[in-house]
Design a protein around this motif. Sequence first.
Motif, PDB file in Angstrom:
ATOM      1  N   UNK A  72       0.842  -1.213   0.000  1.00 39.56           N
ATOM      2  CA  UNK A  72       0.000   0.000   0.000  1.00 39.56           C
ATOM      3  C   UNK A  72       0.872   1.256   0.000  1.00 39.56           C
ATOM      4  N   UNK A  73       1.944   1.242   0.770  1.00 40.95           N
ATOM      5  CA  UNK A  73       2.850   2.390   0.819  1.00 40.95           C
ATOM      6  C   UNK A  73       3.486   2.625  -0.548  1.00 40.95           C
ATOM      7  N   UNK A  74       3.935   1.565  -1.193  1.00 52.41           N
ATOM      8  CA  UNK A  74       4.499   1.685  -2.538  1.00 52.41           C
ATOM      9  C   UNK A  74       3.483   2.288  -3.499  1.00 52.41           C
ATOM     10  N   UNK A  75       2.255   1.795  -3.466  1.00 49.56           N
ATOM     11  CA  UNK A  75       1.218   2.299  -4.371  1.00 49.56           C
ATOM     12  C   UNK A  75       0.947   3.785  -4.112  1.00 49.56           C
ATOM     13  N   UNK A  76       0.997   4.188  -2.859  1.00 53.23           N
ATOM     14  CA  UNK A  76       0.837   5.601  -2.512  1.00 53.23           C
ATOM     15  C   UNK A  76       1.973   6.421  -3.121  1.00 53.23           C
ATOM     16  N   UNK A  77       3.198   5.950  -2.980  1.00 51.46           N
ATOM     17  CA  UNK A  77       4.347   6.654  -3.559  1.00 51.46           C
ATOM     18  C   UNK A  77       4.208   6.760  -5.075  1.00 51.46           C
ATOM     19  N   UNK A  78       3.833   5.663  -5.708  1.00 48.29           N
ATOM     20  CA  UNK A  78       3.730   5.647  -7.163  1.00 48.29           C
ATOM     21  C   UNK A  78       2.628   6.573  -7.671  1.00 48.29           C
ATOM     22  N   UNK A  79       1.648   6.864  -6.840  1.00 51.09           N
ATOM     23  CA  UNK A  79       0.558   7.739  -7.266  1.00 51.09           C
ATOM     24  C   UNK A  79       0.920   9.220  -7.172  1.00 51.09           C
ATOM     25  N   UNK A  80       2.051   9.518  -6.544  1.00 46.68           N
ATOM     26  CA  UNK A  80       2.495  10.901  -6.415  1.00 46.68           C
ATOM     27  C   UNK A  80       2.811  11.481  -7.790  1.00 46.68           C
TER      28      UNK A  80
END
Length: 132
Positions: A72-80
């Motif tokens: 989930x953290x990775x997906x949040x970063x990638x959405x930046x």
Amino acid sequence: MTPKSLQSILVFNSSEETLEILKAALEGTYAVSTGHVADLKRGQVDLLKLVEEHRPDAILFDIAIPYEENWRFLRLLQSSEALKSVKWVITTTHKKLLEELVGECGEVYEVVGKPYDLAQIMNALKDALGSD
């Protein structure tokens, strides 16, 4: 004649030893900066500032236990917005378990310390960066 500048790679992992191995393997081929995933999650490292400073061509990011939380953290970063143009190469130590927990996760490289894992990562970075 000016030497060609190296492509920039940011490497994030939860293991200091793995960070050292990856940095040693990638330096010379890439301009490498490393960091701990935990430091990113705690806000001790400002990823946007790092991106601004290093302008990475790729981010090599490891998904460790707890897999769901780190995915989930990775997906949040990638959405930046600041990171959308950066290529990502994702690793984990247990891809099958990761997918059991989060569903299909696409191109994720399993790294468990076998001798060919490093070559696989190098090839994945070359593929990611060569696809422009």
